[in-house]
Design a protein around this motif. Structure first.
Motif, PDB file in Angstrom:
ATOM      1  N   SER A  77      71.140 -21.217 -26.797  1.00 39.03           N
ATOM      2  CA  SER A  77      70.128 -21.070 -27.850  1.00 39.03           C
ATOM      3  C   SER A  77      68.781 -20.571 -27.341  1.00 39.03           C
ATOM      4  CB  SER A  77      69.967 -22.399 -28.590  1.00 39.03           C
ATOM      5  OG  SER A  77      69.926 -23.475 -27.691  1.00 39.03           O
ATOM      6  N   GLY A  78      68.668 -20.254 -26.062  1.00 38.38           N
ATOM      7  CA  GLY A  78      67.446 -19.621 -25.570  1.00 38.38           C
ATOM      8  C   GLY A  78      66.231 -20.518 -25.525  1.00 38.38           C
ATOM      9  N   LEU A  79      65.067 -19.909 -25.247  1.00 38.68           N
ATOM     10  CA  LEU A  79      63.809 -20.658 -25.148  1.00 38.68           C
ATOM     11  C   LEU A  79      63.241 -20.904 -26.540  1.00 38.68           C
ATOM     12  CD1 LEU A  79      62.134 -18.754 -22.181  1.00 38.68           C
ATOM     13  CD2 LEU A  79      62.600 -21.196 -22.204  1.00 38.68           C
ATOM     14  N   THR A  80      63.946 -21.701 -27.333  1.00 41.89           N
ATOM     15  CA  THR A  80      63.508 -21.899 -28.707  1.00 41.89           C
ATOM     16  C   THR A  80      63.441 -23.364 -29.067  1.00 41.89           C
ATOM     17  OG1 THR A  80      65.775 -21.855 -29.499  1.00 41.89           O
ATOM     18  CG2 THR A  80      64.606 -19.755 -29.482  1.00 41.89           C
ATOM     19  N   ARG A  81      62.913 -23.614 -30.251  1.00 42.27           N
ATOM     20  CA  ARG A  81      62.854 -24.950 -30.818  1.00 42.27           C
ATOM     21  C   ARG A  81      64.273 -25.524 -30.993  1.00 42.27           C
ATOM     22  NH1 ARG A  81      59.181 -28.449 -33.135  1.00 42.27           N
ATOM     23  NH2 ARG A  81      58.334 -28.353 -31.091  1.00 42.27           N
ATOM     24  N   THR A  82      65.214 -24.613 -31.305  1.00 43.43           N
ATOM     25  CA  THR A  82      66.601 -25.046 -31.501  1.00 43.43           C
ATOM     26  C   THR A  82      67.116 -25.802 -30.286  1.00 43.43           C
ATOM     27  OG1 THR A  82      66.846 -22.947 -32.645  1.00 43.43           O
ATOM     28  CG2 THR A  82      68.842 -24.226 -32.300  1.00 43.43           C
ATOM     29  N   THR A  83      66.827 -25.264 -29.095  1.00 44.95           N
ATOM     30  CA  THR A  83      67.272 -25.907 -27.872  1.00 44.95           C
ATOM     31  C   THR A  83      66.717 -27.331 -27.773  1.00 44.95           C
ATOM     32  OG1 THR A  83      67.253 -23.761 -26.806  1.00 44.95           O
ATOM     33  CG2 THR A  83      67.340 -25.668 -25.370  1.00 44.95           C
ATOM     34  N   THR A  84      65.439 -27.477 -28.063  1.00 46.57           N
ATOM     35  CA  THR A  84      64.809 -28.798 -28.020  1.00 46.57           C
ATOM     36  C   THR A  84      65.512 -29.753 -28.978  1.00 46.57           C
ATOM     37  OG1 THR A  84      62.727 -27.641 -27.672  1.00 46.57           O
ATOM     38  CG2 THR A  84      62.587 -29.986 -28.140  1.00 46.57           C
ATOM     39  N   VAL A  85      65.707 -29.285 -30.210  1.00 50.26           N
ATOM     40  CA  VAL A  85      66.272 -30.171 -31.231  1.00 50.26           C
ATOM     41  C   VAL A  85      67.720 -30.545 -30.895  1.00 50.26           C
ATOM     42  CG1 VAL A  85      66.882 -30.369 -33.667  1.00 50.26           C
ATOM     43  CG2 VAL A  85      64.709 -29.348 -33.023  1.00 50.26           C
ATOM     44  N   ILE A  86      68.515 -29.569 -30.447  1.00 49.11           N
ATOM     45  CA  ILE A  86      69.906 -29.887 -30.088  1.00 49.11           C
ATOM     46  C   ILE A  86      69.931 -30.907 -28.951  1.00 49.11           C
ATOM     47  CG2 ILE A  86      72.109 -28.989 -29.229  1.00 49.11           C
ATOM     48  CD1 ILE A  86      71.475 -26.333 -30.445  1.00 49.11           C
ATOM     49  N   GLY A  87      69.114 -30.670 -27.931  1.00 50.66           N
ATOM     50  CA  GLY A  87      69.059 -31.589 -26.789  1.00 50.66           C
ATOM     51  C   GLY A  87      68.714 -33.004 -27.216  1.00 50.66           C
ATOM     52  N   LEU A  88      67.698 -33.133 -28.061  1.00 50.13           N
ATOM     53  CA  LEU A  88      67.277 -34.453 -28.519  1.00 50.13           C
ATOM     54  C   LEU A  88      68.355 -35.099 -29.383  1.00 50.13           C
ATOM     55  CD1 LEU A  88      63.551 -33.789 -29.492  1.00 50.13           C
ATOM     56  CD2 LEU A  88      64.377 -35.131 -27.561  1.00 50.13           C
ATOM     57  N   THR A  89      69.002 -34.266 -30.221  1.00 48.70           N
ATOM     58  CA  THR A  89      70.039 -34.796 -31.110  1.00 48.70           C
ATOM     59  C   THR A  89      71.145 -35.470 -30.299  1.00 48.70           C
ATOM     60  OG1 THR A  89      69.562 -33.019 -32.665  1.00 48.70           O
ATOM     61  CG2 THR A  89      71.628 -34.209 -32.962  1.00 48.70           C
ATOM     62  N   ILE A  90      71.503 -34.822 -29.186  1.00 49.71           N
ATOM     63  CA  ILE A  90      72.549 -35.390 -28.327  1.00 49.71           C
ATOM     64  C   ILE A  90      72.166 -36.810 -27.903  1.00 49.71           C
ATOM     65  CG2 ILE A  90      73.616 -35.176 -26.042  1.00 49.71           C
ATOM     66  CD1 ILE A  90      73.601 -32.161 -26.434  1.00 49.71           C
ATOM     67  N   TYR A  91      70.871 -37.001 -27.593  1.00 47.74           N
ATOM     68  CA  TYR A  91      70.438 -38.329 -27.174  1.00 47.74           C
ATOM     69  C   TYR A  91      70.443 -39.348 -28.301  1.00 47.74           C
ATOM     70  CZ  TYR A  91      69.585 -36.998 -22.513  1.00 47.74           C
ATOM     71  OH  TYR A  91      69.809 -36.598 -21.242  1.00 47.74           O
ATOM     72  N   THR A  92      70.089 -38.901 -29.525  1.00 44.39           N
ATOM     73  CA  THR A  92      70.068 -39.853 -30.639  1.00 44.39           C
ATOM     74  C   THR A  92      71.482 -40.313 -30.978  1.00 44.39           C
ATOM     75  OG1 THR A  92      70.306 -38.166 -32.339  1.00 44.39           O
ATOM     76  CG2 THR A  92      68.067 -38.719 -31.671  1.00 44.39           C
ATOM     77  N   LEU A  93      72.467 -39.431 -30.710  1.00 46.53           N
ATOM     78  CA  LEU A  93      73.847 -39.741 -31.095  1.00 46.53           C
ATOM     79  C   LEU A  93      74.337 -41.050 -30.479  1.00 46.53           C
ATOM     80  CD1 LEU A  93      75.840 -36.398 -31.083  1.00 46.53           C
ATOM     81  CD2 LEU A  93      75.199 -37.853 -32.991  1.00 46.53           C
ATOM     82  N   VAL A  94      74.001 -41.269 -29.200  1.00 52.20           N
ATOM     83  CA  VAL A  94      74.480 -42.459 -28.513  1.00 52.20           C
ATOM     84  C   VAL A  94      74.095 -43.716 -29.287  1.00 52.20           C
ATOM     85  CG1 VAL A  94      74.577 -43.643 -26.318  1.00 52.20           C
ATOM     86  CG2 VAL A  94      73.892 -41.247 -26.405  1.00 52.20           C
ATOM     87  N   VAL A  95      72.794 -43.827 -29.586  1.00 50.58           N
ATOM     88  CA  VAL A  95      72.278 -45.025 -30.229  1.00 50.58           C
ATOM     89  C   VAL A  95      72.780 -45.121 -31.668  1.00 50.58           C
ATOM     90  CG1 VAL A  95      70.202 -46.310 -30.761  1.00 50.58           C
ATOM     91  CG2 VAL A  95      70.219 -44.737 -28.830  1.00 50.58           C
ATOM     92  N   LEU A  96      72.711 -43.988 -32.391  1.00 48.33           N
ATOM     93  CA  LEU A  96      73.068 -44.015 -33.804  1.00 48.33           C
ATOM     94  C   LEU A  96      74.548 -44.323 -34.000  1.00 48.33           C
ATOM     95  CD1 LEU A  96      70.956 -41.008 -35.111  1.00 48.33           C
ATOM     96  CD2 LEU A  96      70.563 -43.444 -35.484  1.00 48.33           C
ATOM     97  N   LEU A  97      75.392 -43.695 -33.175  1.00 47.93           N
ATOM     98  CA  LEU A  97      76.830 -43.906 -33.312  1.00 47.93           C
ATOM     99  C   LEU A  97      77.183 -45.371 -33.025  1.00 47.93           C
ATOM    100  CD1 LEU A  97      79.441 -42.373 -33.879  1.00 47.93           C
ATOM    101  CD2 LEU A  97      79.727 -42.051 -31.440  1.00 47.93           C
ATOM    102  N   ARG A  98      76.669 -45.878 -31.895  1.00 55.91           N
ATOM    103  CA  ARG A  98      76.978 -47.255 -31.509  1.00 55.91           C
ATOM    104  C   ARG A  98      76.516 -48.250 -32.570  1.00 55.91           C
ATOM    105  NH1 ARG A  98      78.246 -49.886 -26.867  1.00 55.91           N
ATOM    106  NH2 ARG A  98      78.445 -47.834 -25.944  1.00 55.91           N
ATOM    107  N   ASN A  99      75.269 -48.089 -33.013  1.00 58.22           N
ATOM    108  CA  ASN A  99      74.748 -49.056 -33.980  1.00 58.22           C
ATOM    109  C   ASN A  99      75.450 -48.967 -35.323  1.00 58.22           C
ATOM    110  OD1 ASN A  99      72.658 -49.400 -31.925  1.00 58.22           O
ATOM    111  ND2 ASN A  99      71.583 -50.476 -33.544  1.00 58.22           N
ATOM    112  N   THR A 100      75.796 -47.751 -35.754  1.00 55.29           N
ATOM    113  CA  THR A 100      76.468 -47.629 -37.041  1.00 55.29           C
ATOM    114  C   THR A 100      77.861 -48.260 -36.969  1.00 55.29           C
ATOM    115  OG1 THR A 100      75.278 -45.563 -37.316  1.00 55.29           O
ATOM    116  CG2 THR A 100      77.001 -46.025 -38.899  1.00 55.29           C
ATOM    117  N   VAL A 101      78.572 -48.040 -35.867  1.00 50.88           N
ATOM    118  CA  VAL A 101      79.885 -48.674 -35.703  1.00 50.88           C
ATOM    119  C   VAL A 101      79.731 -50.199 -35.679  1.00 50.88           C
ATOM    120  CG1 VAL A 101      81.828 -48.992 -34.145  1.00 50.88           C
ATOM    121  CG2 VAL A 101      80.916 -46.717 -34.517  1.00 50.88           C
ATOM    122  N   GLU A 102      78.749 -50.678 -34.906  1.00 52.62           N
ATOM    123  CA  GLU A 102      78.537 -52.125 -34.840  1.00 52.62           C
ATOM    124  C   GLU A 102      78.142 -52.691 -36.197  1.00 52.62           C
ATOM    125  OE1 GLU A 102      75.801 -53.213 -31.768  1.00 52.62           O
ATOM    126  OE2 GLU A 102      77.206 -52.625 -30.182  1.00 52.62           O
ATOM    127  N   GLY A 103      77.328 -51.938 -36.932  1.00 56.64           N
ATOM    128  CA  GLY A 103      76.912 -52.368 -38.260  1.00 56.64           C
ATOM    129  C   GLY A 103      78.108 -52.497 -39.189  1.00 56.64           C
TER     130      GLY A 103
END
Lengths: 215, 223
Positions: A77-103
């Motif tokens: 995705s190059g030197l763009t905002r998209t790269t930042t957002v995708i990268g961050l999204t990957i990190y949120t997935l860990v917490v969100l997935l685990r907590n939603t399953v636990e919930g």
């Protein structure tokens, strides 16, 4: 280490722009993360064999340093905002997935059986019974993911984005502490305010947890 | 993408890559040293705090908010800030890594302590146990699984973040990431990232194995 206050007043507009861009990156990531993790969590909750696989996979993703994730996305995705957002999204997935399953796990089987006995269909049970009851645990995940994303945006400064993180590079290169201090303080404030707003949102969304506390 | 993976494989198995002061062997040792030392110091600070808050129930507010604060603190900014204040030394890196690890350990220790059934604690006191006996012989063993989770989480975060040592010109596996970035050498960046991830996964597995050995005597919990 002294703060150059005049630098702050001189750069008010820049600071506003950076703060807004910082917030936009973090919030987009959390929203995307929720969009992806909700269906995956339902799947992991219902289909036991998938559970270990999905949670394990997200754990492995979490161990990859964020700097590397951003850089590895460059060919995609190059030197763009998209790269930042995708990268961050990957990190949120860990917490969100685990907590939603636990919930979802935390919803008592009896409650689900009661819904079933009343003739509620599975999808409706999920939307009107399971998800609302899982909300406190899910919201705990959303709070963690939001605060974590806000802090992590700075790392994207290495690929030329990174909102307030640009203040860190600037201060480091010029050996000038003021922008670094301002960047750290603004990041902490953003996270604090976002977290407080999410607590308020949860309070509004889960009225039944309030009543129970009084008993 | 296939070419990239092939180059990465070649980079990782190249014998020359593993030796010398810039070699993977040396960088790996540095990375482990930073990560383990920081996590140990963090545990030495955080465990007593978490146990105390959990046992007395006082300062719960601190324990809960500390974790938010720890997550919100931008590590890059902290490293740069301590660097500008202290000059060229490993201090910024260690301070930042410890600051990153302490909240996870405190919160999980606290959570583990509060999860201990009040009736169990009452029973222990009813048998004439003193406060410190209840803490060490009842609460601590029951809270250990969650405490271990906190330690594992902290270690993973520290291993991933120790990459930052290279940003202020120190070693560790982050060298490959930052040098690769500067040289526009994607294979090197990718190699560094893969190695860091491997270290984190292996250490996490080692800790979970240790945990399993330690709690073998306990019947498996259905949860």
């Amino acid at each position: 280490m002294t703060i150059d206050w005049s630098w702050i007043t001189d750069h008010r507009d820049d600071l506003t722009t950076l703060t807004l861009s910082h917030l936009q990156a973090a919030l987009s990531a959390v929203a995307l993360g929720l969009l992806i993790s909700l269906p995956l969590a339902v799947l992991a909750h219902r289909v036991r064999p998938l559970r270990g696989l999905l949670l394990g996979l997200s754990n492995v993703l979490f161990t990859i340093p964020s700097i590397a994730v951003f850089v590895l996305l460059l060919p995609v995705s190059g030197l763009t905002r998209t790269t930042t957002v995708i990268g961050l999204t990957i990190y949120t997935l860990v917490v969100l997935l685990r907590n939603t399953v636990e919930g979802l796990d935390s919803v008592p089987a009896r409650t689900k059986e009661a819904a079933k006995a009343m003739g509620t269909r599975p999808l409706r049970t999920l939307l009107t019974v399971e998800l609302p009851l899982a909300l406190p645990v899910i919201m705990a995940g959303v709070r963690i993911a939001t605060v974590m994303s806000i802090s992590l945006v700075s790392v994207a400064t290495y690929i030329g984005d990174g909102g307030l993180g640009q203040l860190f590079t600037d201060g480091f290169q010029r050996n000038f502490p003021t922008p670094v201090i301002v960047g750290v303080v603004l990041t902490l404030l953003l996270a604090l305010v976002a977290d407080a707003l999410l607590v308020a949102l949860q309070y509004v969304l889960t009225p039944w947890t309030r009543r129970r506390k009084g008993a | 993408m296939y070419e990239l993976l092939k180059d990465l494989g070649a980079w990782l198995v190249d014998g020359e890559q593993w030796t010398g002061p810039d070699g993977i062997g040396h960088r790996l040792a540095e990375h482990l040293q930073y990560s383990l030392l920081a996590t140990l110091v963090a545990a030495a600070i955080a465990l007593p705090i978490g146990l105390l808050i959990g046992h007395t129930g006082r300062g719960a507010f601190v324990a809960i908010n500390l974790s938010s604060f720890g997550r919100a603190l931008p590590t890059v900014g902290l490293v740069v800030l301590v660097f500008l204040a202290s000059g060229l030394s490993m201090w910024p890196v260690y301070i930042a890594l410890v600051a990153l690890a302490v909240p996870s350990i405190v919160t999980n220790t606290y959570a583990g302590m509060t999860a201990v059934d009040a009736e169990v604690k009452d029973a222990a006191r009813g048998q004439g146990m003193r406060a410190h006996q209840v803490l060490l012989q009842v609460e601590l063993p029951l809270a250990l699984p969650l405490i271990m989770t906190g330690l594992r989480l902290a270690l993973i975060q520290v291993v991933a973040t120790a990459t930052i040592a290279a940003y202020v010109s120190f070693g560790g596996l982050g060298r490959y990431v930052f040098d690769g970035l500067a040289q526009r050498d994607l294979v090197q960046v990718l190699g560094g990232a893969v190695l860091v991830a491997l270290v984190a996964v292996v250490l996490d597995l080692a800790l979970s194995g240790l945990q399993r050995v330690l709690f073998r005597h306990r019947p498996a919990k259905s949860a």
